[in-house]
Design a protein around this motif. Sequence first.
Motif, PDB file in Angstrom:
ATOM      1  N   ASP A  94     -22.877   7.308   0.820  1.00 33.47           N
ATOM      2  CA  ASP A  94     -23.490   6.938   2.021  1.00 33.47           C
ATOM      3  C   ASP A  94     -24.259   5.586   1.520  1.00 33.47           C
ATOM      4  O   ASP A  94     -25.387   5.244   1.784  1.00 33.47           O
ATOM      5  N   TYR A  99     -25.131   8.307   7.198  1.00 32.21           N
ATOM      6  CA  TYR A  99     -25.490   9.751   7.384  1.00 32.21           C
ATOM      7  C   TYR A  99     -27.069  10.028   7.288  1.00 32.21           C
ATOM      8  O   TYR A  99     -27.616  10.917   8.067  1.00 32.21           O
ATOM      9  N   THR A 106     -26.221  14.163   2.828  1.00 33.91           N
ATOM     10  CA  THR A 106     -25.622  12.774   2.303  1.00 33.91           C
ATOM     11  C   THR A 106     -24.891  13.190   1.127  1.00 33.91           C
ATOM     12  O   THR A 106     -24.304  12.471   0.311  1.00 33.91           O
ATOM     13  N   ASP A 172     -16.316   6.560   3.680  1.00 29.63           N
ATOM     14  CA  ASP A 172     -16.673   7.787   2.857  1.00 29.63           C
ATOM     15  C   ASP A 172     -15.991   7.461   1.400  1.00 29.63           C
ATOM     16  O   ASP A 172     -16.538   7.939   0.428  1.00 29.63           O
TER      17      ASP A 172
END
Length: 179
Positions: A94, A99, A106, A172
């Motif tokens: 993150d 998030y 997270t 991500d």
Amino acid sequence: GSNREWRRWEESDLWRWDERKRRRWATNISRDSHSRALQHRRAIERQTRQQDQLQAETDREARRRERFGDTSSHFQRMGGEAPTYGGHRAARWDAQGFYKLLGLPTERGSDSGALVSDRDVKRAFRRAAMRWHPDRRDSLPPSDRPLAHERFTALSKAYEVLRDPDLRRQYDSGQSVVV
């Protein structure tokens, strides 16, 4: 501390006995002693909590290493440690706090064991947007309105990235994402 006060109590002038003064003195000694004991207990509890948190983090890291190996952390591959903010390790995935901004877990496979779904992202954005939308913040003083606008803009950017599967996959994996 307390022992010195009691000795002073015992050795004080017994010929000039003032009951009220002695009672006040004894109450203060007792209260101070109780206060120190309470502070000591709280310090021990705080230390125990910190040790438990450290142990839990160590266990999580051991499970991660067991699952992914020693070099799975980007920070280790780069020859350093994961950055810390306020004494806590930064979430590895993150990077820009999207998030966290939306109030989503997270870490992959959080307590529930499930990844964050598109539905969760949409629900979190709606909840946060209702809270931070500039039109709903008219009651704020004029000096705080830019903060609400900035927060809403950041929420919108986070939602744009996390709702798009390709952008989310890039985010991500730690790649920079431009919206």
